[in-house]
Design a protein around this motif. Structure first.
Motif, mmCIF file in Angstrom:
data_model
loop_
_atom_site.group_PDB
_atom_site.id
_atom_site.type_symbol
_atom_site.label_atom_id
_atom_site.label_comp_id
_atom_site.label_asym_id
_atom_site.label_seq_id
_atom_site.Cartn_x
_atom_site.Cartn_y
_atom_site.Cartn_z
ATOM 1 N N VAL A 241 111.735 82.380 50.606
ATOM 2 C CA VAL A 241 112.395 83.166 49.568
ATOM 3 C C VAL A 241 113.285 82.257 48.718
ATOM 4 O O VAL A 241 113.307 82.357 47.481
ATOM 5 C CB VAL A 241 113.215 84.319 50.181
ATOM 6 C CG1 VAL A 241 114.055 85.015 49.107
ATOM 7 C CG2 VAL A 241 112.286 85.331 50.853
ATOM 8 N N GLY A 242 114.002 81.341 49.380
ATOM 9 C CA GLY A 242 114.849 80.407 48.647
ATOM 10 C C GLY A 242 114.047 79.524 47.717
ATOM 11 O O GLY A 242 114.442 79.280 46.564
ATOM 12 N N ARG B 137 112.643 78.952 39.649
ATOM 13 C CA ARG B 137 112.950 79.624 38.389
ATOM 14 C C ARG B 137 113.334 78.596 37.333
ATOM 15 O O ARG B 137 114.077 77.651 37.602
ATOM 16 C CB ARG B 137 114.090 80.621 38.593
ATOM 17 C CG ARG B 137 114.547 81.296 37.299
ATOM 18 C CD ARG B 137 115.482 82.455 37.582
ATOM 19 N NE ARG B 137 116.552 82.103 38.493
ATOM 20 C CZ ARG B 137 117.166 82.975 39.274
ATOM 21 N NH1 ARG B 137 116.783 84.226 39.300
ATOM 22 N NH2 ARG B 137 118.151 82.588 40.057
ATOM 23 N N GLU B 138 112.859 78.778 36.128
ATOM 24 C CA GLU B 138 113.199 77.898 35.014
ATOM 25 C C GLU B 138 114.299 78.539 34.183
ATOM 26 O O GLU B 138 114.132 79.629 33.636
ATOM 27 C CB GLU B 138 111.964 77.644 34.148
ATOM 28 C CG GLU B 138 110.854 76.890 34.878
ATOM 29 C CD GLU B 138 109.681 76.595 33.973
ATOM 30 O OE1 GLU B 138 109.742 76.975 32.776
ATOM 31 O OE2 GLU B 138 108.702 75.997 34.463
ATOM 32 N N GLY B 139 115.437 77.842 34.099
ATOM 33 C CA GLY B 139 116.553 78.344 33.319
ATOM 34 C C GLY B 139 117.008 79.707 33.802
ATOM 35 O O GLY B 139 117.234 79.925 34.990
ATOM 36 N N THR B 140 117.121 80.641 32.864
ATOM 37 C CA THR B 140 117.551 81.987 33.210
ATOM 38 C C THR B 140 116.374 82.967 33.263
ATOM 39 O O THR B 140 116.567 84.183 33.186
ATOM 40 C CB THR B 140 118.593 82.513 32.197
ATOM 41 O OG1 THR B 140 117.997 82.511 30.884
ATOM 42 C CG2 THR B 140 119.834 81.644 32.200
ATOM 43 N N GLY B 141 115.169 82.430 33.399
ATOM 44 C CA GLY B 141 114.001 83.295 33.488
ATOM 45 C C GLY B 141 114.043 84.163 34.738
ATOM 46 O O GLY B 141 114.546 83.761 35.778
ATOM 47 N N SER C 221 110.842 87.803 40.316
ATOM 48 C CA SER C 221 110.937 89.008 41.125
ATOM 49 C C SER C 221 111.246 88.693 42.586
ATOM 50 O O SER C 221 110.589 87.851 43.203
ATOM 51 C CB SER C 221 109.617 89.777 41.044
ATOM 52 O OG SER C 221 109.553 90.770 42.035
ATOM 53 N N ALA C 222 112.245 89.376 43.130
ATOM 54 C CA ALA C 222 112.557 89.221 44.547
ATOM 55 C C ALA C 222 111.385 89.693 45.398
ATOM 56 O O ALA C 222 111.057 89.079 46.422
ATOM 57 C CB ALA C 222 113.816 90.007 44.891
ATOM 58 N N ARG C 223 110.733 90.766 44.980
ATOM 59 C CA ARG C 223 109.607 91.302 45.748
ATOM 60 C C ARG C 223 108.490 90.264 45.838
ATOM 61 O O ARG C 223 107.850 90.125 46.879
ATOM 62 C CB ARG C 223 109.108 92.584 45.095
ATOM 63 C CG ARG C 223 108.011 93.310 45.846
ATOM 64 C CD ARG C 223 108.445 93.817 47.211
ATOM 65 N NE ARG C 223 109.575 94.697 47.191
ATOM 66 C CZ ARG C 223 109.767 95.676 48.077
ATOM 67 N NH1 ARG C 223 108.889 95.928 49.026
ATOM 68 N NH2 ARG C 223 110.858 96.408 48.048
ATOM 69 N N ALA C 224 108.269 89.491 44.772
ATOM 70 C CA ALA C 224 107.265 88.430 44.813
ATOM 71 C C ALA C 224 107.669 87.342 45.806
ATOM 72 O O ALA C 224 106.817 86.760 46.495
ATOM 73 C CB ALA C 224 107.076 87.836 43.419
ATOM 74 N N GLY C 225 108.965 87.062 45.898
ATOM 75 C CA GLY C 225 109.437 86.094 46.883
ATOM 76 C C GLY C 225 109.228 86.582 48.300
ATOM 77 O O GLY C 225 108.870 85.803 49.196
ATOM 78 N N TYR C 226 109.435 87.876 48.520
ATOM 79 C CA TYR C 226 109.210 88.436 49.844
ATOM 80 C C TYR C 226 107.725 88.363 50.218
ATOM 81 O O TYR C 226 107.379 88.049 51.365
ATOM 82 C CB TYR C 226 109.672 89.897 49.896
ATOM 83 C CG TYR C 226 111.119 90.107 49.532
ATOM 84 C CD1 TYR C 226 112.075 89.102 49.710
ATOM 85 C CD2 TYR C 226 111.554 91.323 48.993
ATOM 86 C CE1 TYR C 226 113.399 89.304 49.365
ATOM 87 C CE2 TYR C 226 112.878 91.534 48.668
ATOM 88 C CZ TYR C 226 113.793 90.523 48.847
ATOM 89 O OH TYR C 226 115.101 90.724 48.506
#
Length: 215
Positions: free
Chosen positions: A48-49, A55-59, A62-67
């Protein structure tokens, strides 16, 4: 103030309770799927980390995609979302005073909103779990905007919804760069709840209930 905005994680939501929810979820997965020896919790956190570090910049990412990425790394096949959502709903807790403040401010004659770096559905689910979702006039999430704080678009979008001026709008957040500096750059008044010190902070809160004196 004509408007007040809250961050979710670290302000309305006790971040430590989220970590406990993830620990419970992984323990449930270990029991249900008989995961291989090792440390599945560390694998979960690492994946998840890594997802968010890409992530690029402030783009927005999705947390769900990380999960989902972490689930794949654990080798879990099958439905896992219901167990995850159940662990969160039964474990997460609000910060002290958060519910009282929300219910009180909802009665005030001002715009009451959220500005948070969350998936839209997840943010609403957290607020619904605390039974305060309907108290807010607007909810601005990173998924909706496509950017994360301190990107100006986050604050500009929220201010457009509220139809208020920045100098009469208060942002309550727990992170200096994202919440305090970002809001101050947008011309808003800031109140820090746990954020490190810095010139962008107008007010500091040791208890969320102190925000009532500001508005």
């Amino acid at each position: 103030m004509d408007a007040i905005f809250f961050d979710i994680g670290g302000v309305l939501l006790d971040s430590a309770s989220v970590r406990r929810a993830h620990e419970r979820f992984i323990a449930d997965l270990r029991d249900e799927y008989d995961l291989d020896a090792g440390n599945p919790l560390e694998t979960w956190r690492a994946e998840v980390g890594a997802h968010f570090r890409e992530r690029e910049g402030t783009g927005f990412r999705s947390a769900r995609a990380g999960y989902e990425r972490a689930i794949d790394a654990l080798g879990v096949e099958g439905e896992w979302e219901s167990a995850f959502d159940r662990a969160l709903s039964e474990t997460i807790e609000p910060n002290p005073g958060a519910i009282e403040v929300v219910e009180t401010l909802a009665e005030y004659d001002l715009h009451f909103g959220v500005i948070s770096d969350v998936d839209a559905a997840e943010g609403r689910r957290i607020l619904a779990t605390f039974d305060i979702l309907e108290e807010f006039d607007s909810i601005t999430t990173s998924e909706e905007v496509g950017r994360t704080k301190p990107d100006p678009a986050m604050f500009e979008t929220a201010l457009e919804k509220s139809e208020t001026t920045p100098e009469r709008s208060l942002m309550v957040g727990d992170r200096y760069r994202h919440d305090m500096a970002g809001a101050k750059d947008a011309g808003m008044v800031t109140a820090a709840y746990g954020a490190e010190e810095g010139p962008a902070i107008d007010h500091r809160l040791t208890d969320l209930r102190e925000v009532l004196d500001l508005v």
